[in-house]
Design an enzyme around this catalytic site. Structure first.
Site, PDB file in Angstrom:
ATOM      1  CG  ASP A  60      35.849  44.706  70.091  1.00 36.64           C
ATOM      2  OD1 ASP A  60      35.225  45.463  70.882  1.00 36.64           O
ATOM      3  OD2 ASP A  60      35.359  44.258  69.037  1.00 36.64           O
ATOM      4  CB  CYS A  61      42.446  44.030  70.667  1.00 39.31           C
ATOM      5  SG  CYS A  61      42.527  45.230  69.328  1.00 39.31           S
TER       6      CYS A  61
END
Ligand code: SF4
Ligand code: SF4
Lengths: 137, 407
Positions: free
Chosen positions: B139-140
């Site tokens: 996600d990051c």
């Protein structure tokens, strides 16, 4: 045993003749074909490496010339690239003619082109690609 | 006579320090004697330029956008795999890494034309190097692939970090078998037709300070034509080996772990090397200044090739099978003469370490000190020395049988 790399240029009338076969069987020369371009009714050429006793090689080449084959020597030489050489002296051991030599006590390596017989023994010894083969035709 | 590093640095600052290379000092001692030489000379510079396989470099390549976590993914530089088991954009390239599709020794002997050592050389030369990366995406760090040119100047950090360099003394390699063998000591002809050695001898850093009296953790050094530092003793450090009367190890002994900023180095002093049938490595220039603190440090630094002996080892059987037997001992002076005698047989010698370039390292380091741009350092901590009990061990193999846990 001597070794010679040559270019053989075959005139059109010899293209369908078993010249290489005769060179091998009659003259006793070992022939290693490196490149060949033969087209019917045209000049053909072949790059070969000939192996055999020195006298045999000379006889073999004379035999070819007599048949009408044009023989050119392949100018092949080993080049030493000073800018790549680190003067480690690794190549000194395999060099049979001392073409690669070291100056003591500085331990700097040099190359005497005249002494080099292009035996290629130093090629896979140099880790820095400082000796290389240069083929010109 | 004693002198401190502080005093030497003061003299360097004033441009008054007297500096000799480890080769020049031999003549000085011959002419003036140890006492007077120690009183006159402040620093002796050493050098070596040789293949050092346990070298590597780490890079922070900067974040691409969107961000990508290379850690745990796959990264290559010019198709040579780099290690990426770190955070997002830190990678490590080892000197001996080779492309996945290199034929290796399938066609024997392999050429090993390009590898990690060459990647490091190319980067230092300012060349564009192709970086590819595949990641799993988070996600990051959503990005999954990257294929881009990079160059040294654009990287955040580019640091040479070598876990083992500057071996104190080394084997002389021969081949007793009937066929040619291809080793990290070069091509060895059958029936002992050549003997290959790898030492800078009287110029070699650790042979000029055999008990590591002045070289320690934090010592500032010449590394690849830039400034580097000793991190600690290197891997396989083995100081407790047998030594001559003068304290010189008679077999491979001490090693150093070193580091330095690649951005300040020059490709002339970091060269990728291809050893036929063996692999790729990095040939590296490294030099260490030795402060002359007293007569003893000077005596050590005045070591000559005639005093240094190296063991002759058969690389066709004894070395690969870890047998301790040696075929004899020869001096570096004999090795440099071009011929040695082993068991009554005359054997031609060839080097792997460049003495000519080692001398150049020592001269460059000397010129830096004379110019007042390079200062000496007090070691932050000592290296384990001969009496430390520190040892190099073989792997105690405990084969996994697939059933029970290893005890
Ligand atoms: S092996 Fe290569 S680098 Fe070493 S001295 Fe010979 S030519 Fe120079
Ligand atoms: S090709 Fe043969 S003769 Fe020429 S330098 Fe190399 S080893 Fe020596």
């Amino acid at each position: 045993m001597a070794k010679k790399k040559v270019v053989l240029n075959f005139p059109p009338h010899l293209i369908d003749q078993p010249v290489t076969y005769r060179l091998i069987t009659e003259q006793g020369v070992r022939v290693n074909i490196l490149r060949a371009r033969i087209t019917p009714k045209e000049w053909g050429n072949m790059v070969v490496e000939l192996n055999g006793k020195k006298a045999r090689l000379e006889d073999g080449l004379a035999f070819l010339r007599e048949l009408g084959v044009e023989v050119e020597h392949l100018a092949e030489e080993v080049k030493w690239r000073e800018e790549l050489c680190i003067h480690c002296t690794a190549c000194l051991a395999p060099c049979p003619t001392k073409a690669l030599y070291v100056e003591r006590p500085n331990m700097t390596v040099g190359f005497d082109r005249e002494k080099c017989i292009a035996c290629e023994l130093c090629l896979n010894v140099c880790p820095y690609g400082a000796v290389e083969i240069a083929i010109e035709q | 006579m004693t002198r401190t590093i502080q005093e030497i640095n003061e003299k360097i600052k004033q441009g008054r320090a007297v500096v000799c290379t480890a080769e020049e000092i031999i003549q000085v001692v011959k002419e003036k004697g140890v006492r007077q030489a120690a009183a006159t000379v402040d620093v002796v510079t050493t050098g070596t330029f040789a293949p050092m396989c346990s070298s590597g470099a780490y890079f922070n390549v900067g974040h691409a956008l969107p961000r990508m976590k290379m850690g745990g993914g796959r990264v290559t530089l010019n198709e040579v795999p780099a290690y990426a088991g770190f955070a997002a954009v830190d990678i490590l390239m080892g000197a001996t890494a080779i492309p996945d599709d290199d034929p290796r020794n399938k066609v024997f002997p392999g050429k090993f034309a390009y590898g990690g050592g060459h990647v490091i050389e190319d980067l230092v030369a300012g060349k564009d190097v192709r970086l590819t990366a595949q990641a799993y995406g988070t996600d990051c760090y959503p990005r999954k692939t990257l294929d881009t040119w990079i160059r040294l100047a654009d990287l955040n950090e580019a640091v040479l970090f070598n876990m083992r360099n500057a071996y104190q003394n080394y084997n002389v390699a021969v081949n007793l078998s009937d066929k040619v063998i291809y080793t990290y000591m070069g091509v060895l002809q059958p029936r002992m037709r050549n003997a290959n050695y790898c030492t800078a001898g009287q110029l070699s850093p650790l042979l000029n300070d055999p008990y590591y009296r002045t070289i320690g953790v934090g010592t500032r050094i010449f590394l690849g034509d830039g400034e580097g530092f000793v991190v600690s003793h290197g891997t396989q450090h083995n100081p407790g080996v047998r030594r001559s009367e003068k304290g010189l190890p008679q077999v491979p002994a001490g090693t150093l772990a070193v580091t330095g900023d690649l951005k300040k180095m020059s490709p002339r002093w970091l060269r990728g090397a291809s050893f036929t049938g063996y692999g790729v490595t990095l040939t590296l220039g490294l030099g260490i200044p030795i402060p002359i603190l007293d007569e003893e440090t000077l005596e050590f630094a005045a070591v000559t090739d005639a005093e240094i002996t190296a063991p002759v080892v058969d690389y066709s059987a004894a070395y690969p099978h870890g047998k301790p037997e040696i075929l004899g001992e020869v001096t570096v002076a004999q090795l440099k003469s071009g011929e040695i005698s082993v068991n009554g047989k005359r054997v031609v010698t060839a080097g792997l370490s460049s003495y000519a370039r080692a001398r150049e390292v020592a001269l460059i380091l000397k010129s830096w000190i004379e110019a007042g741009t390079f200062f000496l350092t007090e070691p932050v901590a000592p290296l384990p020395s001969a009496d430390s009990g520190y040892k190099f061990k073989l792997l105690p193999e405990r084969p996994w049988d697939g059933l029970q846990e290893a005890v």
